[in-house]
Design a protein around this motif. Structure first.
Motif, mmCIF file in Angstrom:
data_model
loop_
_atom_site.group_PDB
_atom_site.id
_atom_site.type_symbol
_atom_site.label_atom_id
_atom_site.label_comp_id
_atom_site.label_asym_id
_atom_site.label_seq_id
_atom_site.Cartn_x
_atom_site.Cartn_y
_atom_site.Cartn_z
ATOM 1 N N ASN A 29 21.436 41.038 -18.791
ATOM 2 C CA ASN A 29 21.471 39.898 -19.696
ATOM 3 C C ASN A 29 21.491 38.555 -18.985
ATOM 4 O O ASN A 29 21.655 37.537 -19.618
ATOM 5 N N LYS A 30 21.321 38.512 -17.681
ATOM 6 C CA LYS A 30 21.242 37.249 -16.974
ATOM 7 C C LYS A 30 19.971 36.531 -17.391
ATOM 8 O O LYS A 30 18.941 37.140 -17.612
ATOM 9 N N VAL A 31 20.012 35.203 -17.473
ATOM 10 C CA VAL A 31 18.865 34.421 -17.949
ATOM 11 C C VAL A 31 17.641 34.645 -17.090
ATOM 12 O O VAL A 31 16.540 34.768 -17.595
ATOM 13 N N GLU A 32 17.811 34.740 -15.756
ATOM 14 C CA GLU A 32 16.631 34.862 -14.906
ATOM 15 C C GLU A 32 15.901 36.196 -15.091
ATOM 16 O O GLU A 32 14.791 36.350 -14.630
ATOM 17 N N ASP A 33 16.523 37.131 -15.790
ATOM 18 C CA ASP A 33 15.884 38.423 -16.018
ATOM 19 C C ASP A 33 15.247 38.531 -17.402
ATOM 20 O O ASP A 33 14.784 39.574 -17.782
ATOM 21 N N ILE A 34 15.240 37.437 -18.171
ATOM 22 C CA ILE A 34 14.694 37.488 -19.526
ATOM 23 C C ILE A 34 13.176 37.594 -19.475
ATOM 24 O O ILE A 34 12.511 36.746 -18.906
ATOM 25 N N GLU A 124 18.392 26.283 -17.219
ATOM 26 C CA GLU A 124 19.145 27.183 -16.345
ATOM 27 C C GLU A 124 18.239 27.835 -15.305
ATOM 28 O O GLU A 124 18.602 27.966 -14.147
ATOM 29 N N ILE A 125 17.042 28.211 -15.719
ATOM 30 C CA ILE A 125 16.105 28.862 -14.802
ATOM 31 C C ILE A 125 15.511 27.862 -13.814
ATOM 32 O O ILE A 125 15.445 28.108 -12.618
ATOM 33 N N MET A 126 15.077 26.705 -14.311
ATOM 34 C CA MET A 126 14.361 25.728 -13.490
ATOM 35 C C MET A 126 15.278 24.761 -12.743
ATOM 36 O O MET A 126 14.875 24.178 -11.747
#
Length: 161
Positions: A29-34, A124-126
Motif C-alpha cells: 500500500n505504499k504510494v510508490e507502488d500504486i 509524494e511520488i515526485m
C-alpha cells in the motif's frame, strides 16, 4: 487427544500464514507502488526515465529523433488527429489510458499522459516542485515535467526545453 493436538497445530499454522499475508499487504500500500494503469504508471524507475525524456512502457520518447511513424509502427494510427498547420496533435487511447502527442515540423516536442493519481499522491511520488502553484513543474536538464489538472484527472506533460 491426537485430534486436539492436530487442530491446535493447524490453527497455529493458519494464524502464522494470515500474519504473513497482513505484512505483505501493508507493504504493497505504499504510494510508490500504486499501479493504476497497465501502460504507464508513476514509480521511481519511471521518474528517472522522465528525466531522460522517456515515457516508460510506451514508444514515446523525446530523447532521440522519434517520429510519429515510429509511434504508429507500435500503436497503429492515432484515434484523434488535429491539424494546426505547422503543429499537429495526435491522440491515442491505449488500454483505457489517454496519450496526446504534440508535433511541430515533424518533431515531437511534447507528450501528455492522463493519470488516475491524486494531487497528494503525485506530490509524494515526485517531491517538491521546482515552481510552486496549482501546476506542478519539475525542471530537469533538458526536459520539463509538469502535472496539470484537466477536468477530474491529472495529466503529466513531458516537454523539451
Amino acid at each position: 487427544m491426537k485430534i486436539v493436538n492436530l487442530l491446535i497445530t493447524l490453527i497455529a499454522v493458519l494464524l502464522f500464514i494470515s500474519g504473513c499475508n497482513t505484512q505483505v499487504s501493508k507493504e504493497k500500500n505504499k504510494v510508490e507502488d500504486i499501479s493504476r494503469h497497465s501502460v504507464f504508471n508513476l514509480d521511481a524507475e519511471t521518474i528517472k526515465n522522465l528525466e531522460k525524456g522517456i515515457i516508460k512502457g510506451t514508444p514515446l520518447r523525446l530523447d532521440n529523433d522519434t517520429k510519429m511513424s515510429d509511434v504508429e509502427r507500435v500503436w497503429g494510427k492515432p484515434n484523434e488527429h488535429f491539424d494546426h498547420e505547422d503543429n499537429q496533435t495526435y491522440g491515442y487511447t491505449i488500454e483505457n489510458q489517454h496519450f496526446i502527442i504534440n508535433e511541430e515540423m515533424k518533431e515531437i516536442y511534447s507528450i501528455q499522459v492522463e493519470l488516475d493519481y491524486s494531487k497528494d499522491e503525485i506530490l509524494e511520488i515526485m517531491g517538491k516542485p521546482t515552481e510552486p502553484g496549482n501546476i506542478f513543474i519539475y525542471e530537469k536538464e533538458n526536459y520539463s515535467i509538469q502535472f496539470e489538472k484537466f477536468h477530474n484527472k491529472w495529466r503529466l506533460i513531458l516537454s523539451k526545453k
